[in-house]
Design a protein around this motif. Structure first.
Motif, PDB file in Angstrom:
ATOM      1  N   GLU A  86       4.762  -5.771  -4.115  1.00 41.27           N
ATOM      2  CA  GLU A  86       5.358  -5.573  -5.165  1.00 41.27           C
ATOM      3  C   GLU A  86       5.654  -5.431  -6.561  1.00 41.27           C
ATOM      4  O   GLU A  86       5.921  -6.241  -6.919  1.00 41.27           O
ATOM      5  CB  GLU A  86       7.023  -5.050  -4.566  1.00 41.27           C
ATOM      6  N   ARG A  87       5.468  -4.631  -6.713  1.00 37.86           N
ATOM      7  CA  ARG A  87       5.463  -4.714  -8.397  1.00 37.86           C
ATOM      8  C   ARG A  87       6.749  -4.419  -8.699  1.00 37.86           C
ATOM      9  O   ARG A  87       7.324  -3.541  -8.827  1.00 37.86           O
ATOM     10  CB  ARG A  87       4.563  -3.902  -9.226  1.00 37.86           C
ATOM     11  N   LEU A  88       7.388  -5.460 -10.168  1.00 44.68           N
ATOM     12  CA  LEU A  88       8.791  -6.001 -10.481  1.00 44.68           C
ATOM     13  C   LEU A  88       8.766  -5.815 -12.571  1.00 44.68           C
ATOM     14  O   LEU A  88       7.580  -6.173 -12.372  1.00 44.68           O
ATOM     15  CB  LEU A  88       9.873  -6.584  -9.728  1.00 44.68           C
TER      16      LEU A  88
END
Length: 452
Positions: free
Chosen positions: A280-282
């Motif tokens: 997941e890109r945060l």
């Protein structure tokens, strides 16, 4: 402690080999010229081991392994019996004295060539000058990932190290570098890297980063390994996060993180640090804090550390047969000598920083690293150190071999030796210059040590 002991050991081995050859050059030519040699010492101070040969020469290994000397019969130093005056150094012709003094540096030069010959026969493994990433100046100049650098300013380069040295030299001389490359499609191109546009007072050790060039062999992913307590990143960034962008700027390697954090800190206020975590890109909001680096200099920090990447596999090898290795060794010696003399000139003219002058601490650290990398790299290190010893000893500074040669050249011109008073004054000047250089070298060495 183990690293310290290994560094000291390899420094002693390195200096022991080079000093022995240097002093043997003086000794051998002195004996050929009929001079009586009283002592051949490797090291200074109290002898730890000593033997005397049939000619009356004492061979010694002394306690302080930072040099050596050959003590010859000389009426200016000891009382000489009338029947031995013909064997005294000061009774030899000026050309014989020149030959004896010059023999030490010449021995180091020949040793350099021999070591490089052995290295080329063995084969030195290295990294090719293949670009892995470009940003800023390099990207605007048309350099791309996958380009392999063939030459810089007409000088052929075979490795990333040679290309880095050529680019750094161009930057110090404040001129644009003409770079010939071959791209990933095997097409040749010529690019101009505007190194003359680098800001005044730039750090010479960071030329590649400032120019936006990253070698393929040095790329390391920005994978977070640890987060320091009480830091800006604590509780926000997690070990295992892969940093992919900072404040909208794409991050492709760990070496890009520090400059971006510095830019963010100087701008002031929080910024967005984008990471990949579990697929997941945060986007994480962080504000850098000002701290100190390993040398105690102020630096903007988030308080994160990256995993130590294992060294990539070598992708280049410089190797020749026994016959072809000799001209290759001569060419490499000439190139190294040109680089060394060029660096000295730049230091004198102010184009290069005095931080380029290093002392025994740096020698010890580089000796240890070279030895760990293999016999090929250690041979190269010894060759470079031997050539440096040759060049330094030929500097026209009284107390060094070059200073004595200067005295003898003056004697040839004026037809008589310099007075004892003039030579004594020169010795004091030489001692002051040498002490200043050694003090600067130690100062730079201490600054390079990491703070604990």
């Amino acid at each position: 402690m183990g690293e310290f002991i290994r560094s000291v050991w390899w420094m002693i081995v390195s200096l022991g080999v080079l000093v022995t050859f240097h002093e043997f050059g003086h000794y051998w030519v002195a004996r050929l010229c009929g001079v009586k040699v009283l002592r051949f010492s490797v090291g200074f101070g109290r002898p730890l081991w000593m033997r005397r040969n049939r000619a009356g020469t004492e061979f010694a290994i002394a306690a302080i392994p930072l040099g050596g000397y050959v003590k010859m019969l000389d009426e200016r130093e000891v009382e000489v019996h009338p029947h031995e005056r013909g064997q005294a150094f000061n009774h030899k012709t000026v050309w014989q004295r020149i030959a004896i003094v010059a023999a030490g540096p010449v021995a180091n030069l020949l040793l350099c060539i021999a070591l490089l010959w052995a290295m080329f026969v063995l084969g030195r493994q290295d990294y090719s000058a293949t670009i892995g990433r470009t940003t800023g100046m390099a990207q605007a100049a048309g350099l791309q990932a996958g380009d392999r650098v063939l030459s810089v300013d007409g000088r052929s380069v075979a490795t990333a190290g040679e290309a880095s040295m050529a680019l750094t030299t161009a930057a110090m001389d404040r001129h644009d570098a003409r770079i010939e490359v071959r791209d990933s499609l095997d097409q040749a191109h010529t690019r101009s890297l505007p190194l003359s546009q680098l800001p005044a007072g730039f750090n010479e050790r960071h030329v590649l980063a400032l120019a936006g060039v990253g070698w393929l062999s040095s790329l390391q992913p920005a994978l977070v390994d640890k987060v320091l307590p009480d830091s800006a990143a604590q509780g926000v960034v997690m070990p295992g996060d892969l940093i992919v962008a900072i404040d909208g700027q794409r991050i492709e390697g760990a070496d890009q993180v520090t400059p971006q954090i510095r830019t963010l800190g100087e701008r002031g206020g929080p910024g967005m640090v984008e990471v990949l975590r579990g697929g997941e890109r945060l986007a994480l909001e962080l504000t850098p804090r000002q701290g100190k680096d390993a040398q105690g200099a102020p630096v903007w920090q988030l308080g994160i550390g990256f995993a130590q990447a294992s060294a990539p596999a070598y992708d280049a090898k410089l190797q020749y047969g026994p016959l072809a290795a000799l001209p290759a060794a001569l060419r490499e010696t000439a190139r190294m000598a040109g680089d060394s003399l060029g660096m000295m000139r730049r230091i004198v003219t102010g184009n290069a920083s005095l931080q380029n002058i290093s002392g025994p601490v740096t020698i010890a650290r580089v000796a240890n690293v070279s030895a760990q990398r293999g016999a090929d790299w250690f041979l190269y290190f010894l060759a470079l150190l031997s050539l440096s010893l040759c060049i330094i000893n030929l500097l026209p500074i009284p107390i060094l071999d070059g200073g004595h040669l200067l005295y003898y050249l003056i004697e040839l011109v004026k037809g008589s030796p310099l007075s004892e008073r003039a030579m004594a004054a020169g010795q004091y000047v030489g001692l002051a210059l040498l002490a200043g250089l050694m003090g600067l070298a130690f100062y730079n060495d201490i600054l390079s040590l990491p703070l604990r």
